[in-house]
Design a protein around this motif. Structure first.
Motif, short mmCIF file in Angstrom:
data_model
loop_
_atom_site.label_atom_id
_atom_site.label_comp_id
_atom_site.label_asym_id
_atom_site.label_seq_id
_atom_site.Cartn_x
_atom_site.Cartn_y
_atom_site.Cartn_z
N GLU A 152 -14.61 88.77 36.56
CA GLU A 152 -14.61 87.68 35.60
C GLU A 152 -13.66 86.58 36.09
O GLU A 152 -12.64 86.85 36.72
N THR A 153 -14.00 85.36 35.76
CA THR A 153 -13.21 84.20 36.18
C THR A 153 -12.62 83.53 34.94
O THR A 153 -13.02 83.81 33.81
N PRO A 154 -11.67 82.63 35.13
CA PRO A 154 -11.15 81.92 33.95
C PRO A 154 -12.23 81.25 33.12
O PRO A 154 -12.21 81.32 31.89
N SER A 155 -13.21 80.62 33.76
CA SER A 155 -14.26 79.93 33.00
C SER A 155 -15.18 80.92 32.29
O SER A 155 -15.61 80.67 31.16
N SER A 156 -15.51 82.04 32.92
CA SER A 156 -16.40 83.01 32.26
C SER A 156 -15.71 83.67 31.08
O SER A 156 -16.33 83.94 30.05
N ILE A 157 -14.41 83.92 31.20
CA ILE A 157 -13.66 84.52 30.10
C ILE A 157 -13.47 83.51 28.96
O ILE A 157 -13.57 83.86 27.77
N ARG A 158 -13.21 82.25 29.30
CA ARG A 158 -13.05 81.24 28.26
C ARG A 158 -14.29 81.15 27.38
O ARG A 158 -14.20 80.97 26.16
N ALA A 159 -15.46 81.27 28.00
CA ALA A 159 -16.71 81.20 27.24
C ALA A 159 -16.81 82.36 26.25
O ALA A 159 -17.27 82.18 25.11
N VAL A 160 -16.37 83.54 26.64
CA VAL A 160 -16.42 84.71 25.76
C VAL A 160 -15.51 84.52 24.56
O VAL A 160 -15.88 84.84 23.42
N TYR A 161 -14.32 83.97 24.80
CA TYR A 161 -13.32 83.86 23.74
C TYR A 161 -13.22 82.46 23.14
O TYR A 161 -12.30 82.19 22.36
N LYS A 162 -14.15 81.59 23.50
CA LYS A 162 -14.25 80.26 22.92
C LYS A 162 -12.95 79.47 23.06
O LYS A 162 -12.38 78.95 22.08
N LEU A 163 -12.47 79.40 24.28
CA LEU A 163 -11.21 78.74 24.57
C LEU A 163 -11.42 77.47 25.38
O LEU A 163 -12.33 77.39 26.21
N PRO A 164 -10.57 76.47 25.20
CA PRO A 164 -10.66 75.26 26.01
C PRO A 164 -10.15 75.50 27.43
O PRO A 164 -9.42 76.46 27.68
N SER A 165 -10.51 74.62 28.33
CA SER A 165 -10.12 74.79 29.73
C SER A 165 -8.79 74.13 30.05
O SER A 165 -8.27 74.29 31.16
N THR A 166 -8.24 73.40 29.10
CA THR A 166 -6.94 72.75 29.32
C THR A 166 -6.04 73.04 28.14
O THR A 166 -6.49 73.44 27.06
#
Length: 389
Positions: free
Chosen positions: A65-79
């Motif tokens: 898993e990458t930062p972007s793939s995990i952010r999508a799972v947990y509905k998190l912003p990239s910044t």
């Protein structure tokens, strides 16, 4: 993880005791640093990371898993993110800054270096500790995934002189100062621990400081607790498994079989768990909330410090993923509550909000099962977004 008493198939579990041969099947490797021996109880801590070995995990490119793939799972912003996240680990990680640079570059995260003031490496005892490659793996995971979740927070890696609790607690005090100097606030992450011991509560004072929220891995032995995760003044970070379709689409999340938890043997029930169904009536219940920790849905980590033949891009699991990642999520939320109790009170007050937490209702760990509401596998569930925490 406790030393197993039963033999396990080599296709399932390996111990890091000799250089590895070429992999022809999927297996989970337990580094020596993640084993707890009977003589360690109450004296020394172990890491809580596991390594996925699979033919396609070659070390040359990210496979988890990458930062972007995990952010999508947990509905998190990239910044976002701010203040300081301090990571406490044992021994010296000689390639820390370089490996964080490679990780950040690969995933287009802001550079976090000593030169730009984002990253610091501090020796808790005042002198550089000896190296330990298993603990270097742990530190790589910790700094990289704290940065992945809170890209704009500053990072301080505090290196204890050894994995003794006395040295690690000293390092926590140093980490606390690193976070609060100048009146700032932030988080301290501890991805290590050891089986509970009768005098553990005497160390809880290390986690009761204004301006800091403390996080700890709940452990990788399903249904069993470790300290300091059981401290009422620490956010106990449990583990889940992420399930994806054959084309990589997110399907669901369940409790991970290795997620540590249960009623503490020694710590009393804190006020923030009062009235929370399924918690212990008299003791502290762990974990509090959870994050992906299953090695089979593990995260990508870069560590160029060679360890028993492994280096480069690896795939890590264990609740060692959960602690720094959740510290990053809470940092990203930007509330910077005054202490861990305030943070935990907020989490439990918002536990039923489906926009704040994903209630995990399937999966087992030891004798415990995930269920509606609080459970000893995932706590109140996993993260959704940055509100309510």
């Amino acid at each position: 993880m406790k030393v197993p008493t039963l033999a396990l198939s080599s296709s399932v579990l390996l111990f890091l005791a000799a250089p590895l041969l070429a992999q022809t099947s999927t297996s989970i490797l337990v580094p020596n640093s993640s084993l707890e021996r009977p003589e360690d109880r109450g004296l020394r801590a172990h890491t809580n990371h596991l390594i996925l070995l699979r033919p396609d995990v070659t070390g040359t490119s990210p496979s988890g898993e990458t930062p972007s793939s995990i952010r999508a799972v947990y509905k998190l912003p990239s910044t976002g993110g701010g203040g300081v996240i301090a990571i406490v680990d044992a021994f010296h990680y000689p390639t820390a800054e370089n490996d964080l640079r490679v990780f950040s570059s690969q995933f287009k995260l802001p550079a976090c270096t000593k030169a730009n003031g984002c990253f610091r490496q501090v020796f808790a005892n005042g002198t550089q500790p000896q190296t330990n490659c298993g603990w270097s793996q742990e530190a790589a995971l910790d700094i990289e995934w704290a940065h992945a979740m809170a890209p704009n927070a500053k990072l301080v890696l505090v290196e204890a002189g050894s994995n003794s609790f006395s040295n690690l607690f000293r390092a926590i005090d140093v980490a606390t100062s690193a976070v609060t100097t100048g009146g700032h606030k932030g988080e301290v992450s501890m991805s290590w621990g050891g089986g509970e011991f009768s005098t553990e509560s005497s160390s809880d004072g290390h986690f009761q400081n204004t301006g800091v929220v403390y996080f700890a891995a709940s452990g990788d032995t399903g249904g069993s607790n470790i300290y300091p995760s059981t401290s009422p003044y620490v956010v106990s970070s449990g583990g889940t498994s992420i399930h994806r379709s054959s084309n990589g689409a997110f399907l669901s999340e369940s409790g991970w079989s290795g997620s540590g938890g249960g009623p503490s043997k020694y710590e009393p029930k804190p006020g923030y768990q009062s009235g929370v169904a399924n918690t212990s009536t008299i003791h502290r219940s762990a974990p509090d909330f959870s994050f992906d920790a299953d090695p089979k849905s593990g995260v990508s980590v870069y560590d160029s410090t060679k360890c028993q033949g492994l280096s480069g891009w690896l795939v890590f699991g264990g609740t060692s993923v959960s602690s720094p990642s959740l510290a990053g999520v809470v940092n990203l939320a930007g509330h910077f509550y005054g202490n861990s109790t305030s943070e935990l009170t907020t989490i439990y007050a918002n536990r039923a909000n489906s926009s704040d937490f994903r209630d995990i209702v399937s999966g087992t760990a030891g004798s415990f099962s995930a269920k509606t509401g609080y459970d000893f596998v995932t706590g109140v569930g996993s993260d959704r977004g940055t509100s309510g925490k």
